[in-house]
Design an enzyme around this catalytic site. Sequence first.
Site, short mmCIF file in Angstrom:
data_model
loop_
_atom_site.label_atom_id
_atom_site.label_comp_id
_atom_site.label_asym_id
_atom_site.label_seq_id
_atom_site.Cartn_x
_atom_site.Cartn_y
_atom_site.Cartn_z
N GLU A 1 1.33 -6.18 -3.50
CA GLU A 1 1.39 -5.22 -4.13
C GLU A 1 2.94 -5.19 -4.41
OE1 GLU A 1 1.38 0.19 -4.37
OE2 GLU A 1 -0.16 -1.33 -3.62
N LYS A 2 3.79 -5.04 -3.49
CA LYS A 2 4.97 -6.07 -3.42
C LYS A 2 5.89 -6.85 -2.65
CE LYS A 2 5.44 -1.02 -1.76
NZ LYS A 2 3.92 -0.63 -1.28
N ASP B 1 -1.59 -2.22 -1.74
CA ASP B 1 -1.93 -1.05 -0.71
C ASP B 1 -3.34 -1.26 -0.13
OD1 ASP B 1 0.42 -1.38 -0.19
OD2 ASP B 1 1.48 0.60 -0.82
N ASP C 1 -5.78 2.27 -0.73
CA ASP C 1 -5.97 3.18 -1.08
C ASP C 1 -6.30 2.43 -2.87
OD1 ASP C 1 -3.46 2.84 -2.97
OD2 ASP C 1 -2.17 4.19 -2.04
N TYR D 1 0.35 2.32 7.85
CA TYR D 1 0.51 2.25 5.91
C TYR D 1 1.04 3.80 6.37
CZ TYR D 1 -0.62 3.33 1.67
OH TYR D 1 -0.55 3.35 0.25
N ARG E 1 0.71 6.21 3.79
CA ARG E 1 0.20 7.06 2.63
C ARG E 1 -1.04 7.22 2.74
NH1 ARG E 1 4.48 6.70 -2.64
NH2 ARG E 1 5.88 5.56 -2.12
#
Length: 703
Positions: A7-8, A103, A105, A328, A330
């Site tokens: 994701e990043k 991520d 989610d 993680y 979030r």
Amino acid sequence: MILYIAEKPSLGRAIADVLPKPHKKGDGFIEDAQGNCVSWCVGHLLEQAEPDAYNPEFKSWKFEHLPIVPDKWQLKPKAATRSQLTVLKKLVKQADTLVNAGDPDREGQLLVDEVIAYLGVTGDKLQQTQRLLISDLNPQAVKRALSQLRSNREFIPLSTSALARSRADWLYGMNMTRAYTIQGKKVGYQGVLSVGRVQTPLLGLIVRRDEEIANFQSKPFYEVLAHLVTDKEQAFTAKWQPSEACLPYMDEEGRVLAKGLAQNVVRRISGKPAKVTQLSTKDKQQNPPLPYSLSALQIDAAKRFGMSAKDVLDTCQSLYERHKLITYPRSDSRYLPTEQHGLASGVLAAITGGAPELVAHAEAPNPRLKSKAWDDKKVDAHHAIIPTEKQPNLAGLSQRERQLYLHIARQYLAQFYTAYCYSETAVEVTIEGGLFKTKAKQDKSLGWKQLFAREENERKDASSAANFAQGDKDAEEGEYLGQLPPLTLGQVLHCHQGELVEKQTQPPKAFTDATLLSAMTGINRYVTDPEIRKILKETDGLGTEATRAGIIELLFKRGFIQRQGKLIVATEVGKGLINSLPLSATTPDMTALWEASLNGICHKEMSYQGFMQPLLGTLNNLIENAGAQLPSALNGLKGQGFKRAATKKSGYRKAGGKGAGWKKSGTKNAAVGSSAAKTTAAKSTAAKSATPRRRASKVPAQA
């Protein structure tokens, strides 16, 4: 060649660190010794097209265009990250196997899926795409995750849910913002009136709370305390419980409003004998408070340290990505997978080695204990926020990083202590026919509360950290009036004196960071329809863990809310907007039901079409209602006029009023294309000439 798409960049580097070395670093990717590659997105590389991409006429804001509903949804590369998309395009073509490392989610799932679909991946390569779920960036945790790859197809419902959320937010926000901005102009308001399916109900909560406070009329009410003594001169206090005969003199919350009635009770009991008519002692216990979800941590940190939701999220991201000290962040879960318990010894060693002050006044944690936090049935895409097996160097952390790490670590430590045990004694005393009650409790075994003892002593009140974490309602409501002497059933006492206590009814309190977050997570409390409230009790609330902080900040930036010390109140523009909108747009019912439906898609209990069809019908009605009346509550309020945003050429991305520019919602602005969308996604998103209908009665084609 295996291509891992993170994701990043920070996640991409963490994956590459455990792959065979030596590595070759390219422009936007890392290649390992076996020729496999790790690359990354930089958040969303794609964004939804502006309305004028569907029809140039939509560049002008005209009511007759509304509602704008695309027949075929379009994505476009974000200008700032177009080069990274080009890197991925080349690598995806070369790869034999793709691994989605977004991520853990629904937004993280879609973020990578939409790139895979946009780049035209089909057939066996799409079917064989795998999913890598990482919640801890330390090497040993990443290695474990790499050994547990799953089929990306398992997560199609998650991606579809994110896709539906993204499109629905675009449809609702863009159309409603245009409608009310156009109508607002007709009554002299020149700013953009931003409307969103989460931000606007949240603003509505604040506006209604402010109005309740402004309209509140305080009234006196009365309590009576009986000061009692035993034959050994041991004193304690009990509180009067009004009988049914007193109901005409009480309000709906059971408070006595007639001073004369309370005065009469005081006169009747003073100097009179009393008798213990009920006496019970029960052994009770409280289990350890669960580990933190993001919202629980944000609420706690706002109360303890005065940190805003955004401060907490940003600090947690630093602890996760930079320091690799927590998992993680979030996360909406407060539970842990049972297999994680096997790592407890390593995590406990890291905590006690780097932060020994947490256990300085307590027994050592017992890694063999397993609290209720370990429950596979309550863990979905991600688990509670806990420390990693990396030992912290507290001196190398900022003050906020240190505060949050210690809080997260202490909550995890609590899982390895026994329950807090105490005995509770409840006493009923009868005086001149009147009933008086009191309670007292005595500690038997502190258990997990040992970890909170120092803070309890410092705060010197019942709503300590431990009580707040566990929800000790008796302590919060002051039901414990003090220590009790030894008593027996039927014992005769003496009421030395009756005391009249006059109090004032209090208005509801203005929102703070903590209470606003609490309202968002427990949104069912603000829903009037009992059926909807029942449905919403088990949902995530208003917004998601990842978006709540941003939504609150957005309302500040748009000039709809402001701070008054620690309080959060609505501005005049915020009040005017809410009072101009239909009730359904300003209450949490609709958006909370959205979350329930989106959660249903995640669990295969609802289809994409089943969600979108009624939404479009609702949108048509809302636009028609907006055109039928002017927003008179905005009369006399002046915006700053329309100004195009400097960073974006857009038909609706404008800035006006007091920071009220309407921009695409959220930090992860998903649009179209995912494995959920299957092979037609690339074709649909590539469509350049598709024109939206002005009044759509049909659900837009799912790409």
